[in-house]
Scaffold this motif. Structure first.
Motif, PDB file in Angstrom:
ATOM      1  N   UNK A 186       0.833  -1.204   0.000  1.00 29.72           N
ATOM      2  CA  UNK A 186       0.000   0.000   0.000  1.00 29.72           C
ATOM      3  C   UNK A 186       0.869   1.256   0.000  1.00 29.72           C
ATOM      4  N   UNK A 187       1.987   1.206   0.703  1.00 29.81           N
ATOM      5  CA  UNK A 187       2.868   2.372   0.745  1.00 29.81           C
ATOM      6  C   UNK A 187       3.475   2.655  -0.627  1.00 29.81           C
ATOM      7  N   UNK A 188       3.816   1.593  -1.367  1.00 31.77           N
ATOM      8  CA  UNK A 188       4.314   1.765  -2.732  1.00 31.77           C
ATOM      9  C   UNK A 188       3.241   2.420  -3.602  1.00 31.77           C
ATOM     10  N   UNK A 189       2.001   1.979  -3.423  1.00 33.48           N
ATOM     11  CA  UNK A 189       0.903   2.557  -4.185  1.00 33.48           C
ATOM     12  C   UNK A 189       0.720   4.033  -3.838  1.00 33.48           C
ATOM     13  N   UNK A 190       0.819   4.361  -2.571  1.00 29.14           N
ATOM     14  CA  UNK A 190       0.680   5.758  -2.160  1.00 29.14           C
ATOM     15  C   UNK A 190       1.791   6.621  -2.758  1.00 29.14           C
ATOM     16  N   UNK A 191       3.002   6.067  -2.871  1.00 25.67           N
ATOM     17  CA  UNK A 191       4.100   6.788  -3.512  1.00 25.67           C
ATOM     18  C   UNK A 191       3.756   7.114  -4.970  1.00 25.67           C
ATOM     19  N   UNK A 192       3.191   6.107  -5.672  1.00 27.42           N
ATOM     20  CA  UNK A 192       2.811   6.319  -7.070  1.00 27.42           C
ATOM     21  C   UNK A 192       1.698   7.360  -7.181  1.00 27.42           C
ATOM     22  N   UNK A 193       0.733   7.292  -6.269  1.00 30.67           N
ATOM     23  CA  UNK A 193      -0.380   8.232  -6.309  1.00 30.67           C
ATOM     24  C   UNK A 193       0.065   9.656  -5.978  1.00 30.67           C
ATOM     25  N   UNK A 194       1.147   9.774  -5.182  1.00 31.46           N
ATOM     26  CA  UNK A 194       1.646  11.105  -4.855  1.00 31.46           C
ATOM     27  C   UNK A 194       2.125  11.849  -6.107  1.00 31.46           C
ATOM     28  N   UNK A 195       2.624  11.083  -7.095  1.00 36.68           N
ATOM     29  CA  UNK A 195       3.022  11.716  -8.357  1.00 36.68           C
ATOM     30  C   UNK A 195       1.814  12.393  -9.003  1.00 36.68           C
ATOM     31  N   UNK A 196       0.701  11.665  -9.094  1.00 37.16           N
ATOM     32  CA  UNK A 196      -0.489  12.235  -9.730  1.00 37.16           C
ATOM     33  C   UNK A 196      -1.052  13.386  -8.909  1.00 37.16           C
ATOM     34  N   UNK A 197      -0.965  13.271  -7.603  1.00 44.70           N
ATOM     35  CA  UNK A 197      -1.409  14.365  -6.742  1.00 44.70           C
ATOM     36  C   UNK A 197      -0.580  15.622  -7.017  1.00 44.70           C
ATOM     37  N   UNK A 198       0.706  15.426  -7.224  1.00 43.01           N
ATOM     38  CA  UNK A 198       1.614  16.550  -7.469  1.00 43.01           C
ATOM     39  C   UNK A 198       1.295  17.242  -8.799  1.00 43.01           C
ATOM     40  N   UNK A 199       0.784  16.471  -9.779  1.00 41.88           N
ATOM     41  CA  UNK A 199       0.476  17.071 -11.079  1.00 41.88           C
ATOM     42  C   UNK A 199      -0.668  18.073 -11.008  1.00 41.88           C
ATOM     43  N   UNK A 200      -1.393  18.094  -9.904  1.00 38.04           N
ATOM     44  CA  UNK A 200      -2.474  19.059  -9.755  1.00 38.04           C
ATOM     45  C   UNK A 200      -1.972  20.408  -9.253  1.00 38.04           C
ATOM     46  N   UNK A 201      -0.738  20.439  -8.725  1.00 39.47           N
ATOM     47  CA  UNK A 201      -0.196  21.701  -8.207  1.00 39.47           C
ATOM     48  C   UNK A 201       0.086  22.666  -9.346  1.00 39.47           C
ATOM     49  N   UNK A 202       0.085  23.958  -9.021  1.00 42.00           N
ATOM     50  CA  UNK A 202       0.167  25.000 -10.040  1.00 42.00           C
ATOM     51  C   UNK A 202       1.412  24.885 -10.901  1.00 42.00           C
ATOM     52  N   UNK A 203       2.581  24.699 -10.288  1.00 42.09           N
ATOM     53  CA  UNK A 203       3.814  24.703 -11.070  1.00 42.09           C
ATOM     54  C   UNK A 203       3.883  23.519 -12.018  1.00 42.09           C
ATOM     55  N   UNK A 204       3.547  22.320 -11.520  1.00 38.53           N
ATOM     56  CA  UNK A 204       3.630  21.119 -12.357  1.00 38.53           C
ATOM     57  C   UNK A 204       2.521  21.096 -13.399  1.00 38.53           C
ATOM     58  N   UNK A 205       1.307  21.464 -13.010  1.00 39.46           N
ATOM     59  CA  UNK A 205       0.181  21.449 -13.951  1.00 39.46           C
ATOM     60  C   UNK A 205       0.440  22.358 -15.138  1.00 39.46           C
ATOM     61  N   UNK A 206       0.937  23.559 -14.882  1.00 43.65           N
ATOM     62  CA  UNK A 206       1.193  24.491 -15.983  1.00 43.65           C
ATOM     63  C   UNK A 206       2.386  24.069 -16.828  1.00 43.65           C
ATOM     64  N   UNK A 207       3.372  23.417 -16.199  1.00 48.36           N
ATOM     65  CA  UNK A 207       4.502  22.884 -16.954  1.00 48.36           C
ATOM     66  C   UNK A 207       4.030  21.809 -17.929  1.00 48.36           C
ATOM     67  N   UNK A 208       3.171  20.892 -17.442  1.00 51.71           N
ATOM     68  CA  UNK A 208       2.696  19.791 -18.283  1.00 51.71           C
ATOM     69  C   UNK A 208       1.736  20.273 -19.359  1.00 51.71           C
ATOM     70  N   UNK A 209       1.035  21.347 -19.081  1.00 50.26           N
ATOM     71  CA  UNK A 209       0.052  21.859 -20.038  1.00 50.26           C
ATOM     72  C   UNK A 209       0.675  22.763 -21.094  1.00 50.26           C
ATOM     73  N   UNK A 210       1.585  23.679 -20.645  1.00 49.73           N
ATOM     74  CA  UNK A 210       2.093  24.708 -21.553  1.00 49.73           C
ATOM     75  C   UNK A 210       3.599  24.640 -21.814  1.00 49.73           C
ATOM     76  N   UNK A 211       4.356  23.921 -20.972  1.00 45.87           N
ATOM     77  CA  UNK A 211       5.797  23.856 -21.143  1.00 45.87           C
ATOM     78  C   UNK A 211       6.519  24.894 -20.299  1.00 45.87           C
TER      79      UNK A 211
END
Length: 345
Positions: A186-211
């Motif tokens: 479960x802890x390994x799964x939570x680590x993987x899910x933390x990546x997707x959670x991070x993609x919702x943050x402003x800096x990462x989301x805008x990087x992935x969307x616009x570069x």
């Protein structure tokens, strides 16, 4: 509609945000504004596309939506009716057969892959592509790498016997599967899910969307400007990240865009316009165990019968025989189960 489309040599695909992508160069050749294409005289369209484009492909279901065929199924008086048992489906088959008989589409169109269709359109061997609006900017970039003068435009309203129609597709934006072998705890799964959670943050989301700001876009008054001159860079370097995003317009951390590429802006406008005449699949919320088990097998029966009819290998009687085979192979059970599910709603 019939006269206009009969005189096209065209390339068809079916996409989520369906539209007609056109080589605007061809319209300029005959002096026709894109807005007038739905009302074009047949001889003008024949002149443009016969002179400048080789025979290409047709995908049946795209035209079928324009003809008013139900989106997979129709519900009428408590009865669930497959699309291929409607008059509109038969009318579309007859229309496609006419195109084939008159050699307005190439003889191997049922076998040609989407990749080959797309490549021929990019190379200017087809004048029209019906597909996803969101693909138009990438298509334009790839076409201009071959022909710098290539110019595209979009048309989404194709008027059929029942007005404007376009099929909707359930809004499922894919899914992610996590391997228990590679992610055993479960802890390994939570680590993987933390990546997707991070993609919702402003800096990462805008990087992935616009570069990267300064390389792929610039900002003015806190809003994003997407210049045409960096479009190729975004396609090559930013677009691959988009598939990893779990939220787009629903993420409030994404910056708003003040200016987009011309074709992208048109695509978004027409996509919104399509919402006015969407046709839903009425069975999306119904269940059928037989359909879940046999849908691929049943679909093949009808798909093969449809193309064999268009190619002249079977007649209307032969098509009806294939429909009966579909029923006996599980299709009748699917209808019964859908109707039972409908009665419980």
């Amino acid at each position: 509609m019939s006269d206009m489309l009969t005189n096209f040599r065209f390339e068809l695909r079916f996409g989520l945000e369906q539209t007609m992508i056109l080589f605007a160069n061809e319209l300029k050749f005959i002096g026709m504004p894109p807005a007038d294409i739905g009302f074009a005289p047949a001889d003008q369209m024949q002149k443009a596309f016969n002179r400048r484009v080789h025979p290409t492909h047709g995908i049946f279901k795209t035209l079928s939506s324009y003809f008013g065929t139900p989106n997979n199924w129709k519900i009428e008086d408590g009865r669930v009716i497959p699309e291929f048992m409607t008059d509109e489906y038969l009318n579309t088959m007859n229309f496609m057969k006419k195109l084939y008989d008159e050699k307005l589409i190439n003889s191997d169109f049922p076998l040609t892959s989407k990749e080959v269709q797309r490549d021929r359109f990019i190379r200017g061997e087809a004048g029209v592509l019906i597909g996803s609006m969101t693909d138009v900017q990438r298509l334009a970039i790839e076409a201009r790498a071959i022909n710098p003068d290539a110019d595209f435009t979009l048309v989404n309203r194709i008027k059929g016997p029942y007005g404007y129609k376009v099929w909707s597709i359930p809004n499922f934006n894919g899914l992610y599967l996590f391997s228990k072998k590679m992610i055993p705890t479960e802890e390994d799964l939570r680590d993987a899910l933390r990546f997707f959670d991070r993609t919702m943050d402003r800096d990462v989301a805008n990087l992935m969307k616009y570069g990267f700001e300064g390389r792929h876009y610039r900002t003015e008054n806190g809003m994003v400007i997407l210049p045409e001159e960096t479009s190729q860079l975004r396609v090559n370097e930013v677009n691959p990240l988009y598939s990893l995003m779990i939220a787009d317009i629903s993420n409030p951390n994404l910056m708003e865009v003040a200016q987009k590429e011309h074709l992208t802006q048109i695509a978004e406008q027409l996509s919104k316009d399509n919402e006015a005449f969407l046709v839903d699949d009425p069975t999306v919320r119904l269940s059928s165990p037989t359909y879940d088990e046999k849908s691929a097998e049943l679909s093949t029966i009808i798909s093969d019968a449809t193309y064999n009819y268009i190619l002249g290998r079977i007649d209307a009687h032969g098509f009806r025989q294939e429909v009966e085979r579909w029923k006996q192979s599980g299709g009748q059970a699917v209808i019964r189960e859908f109707e039972e599910a409908l009665s419980r709603r």
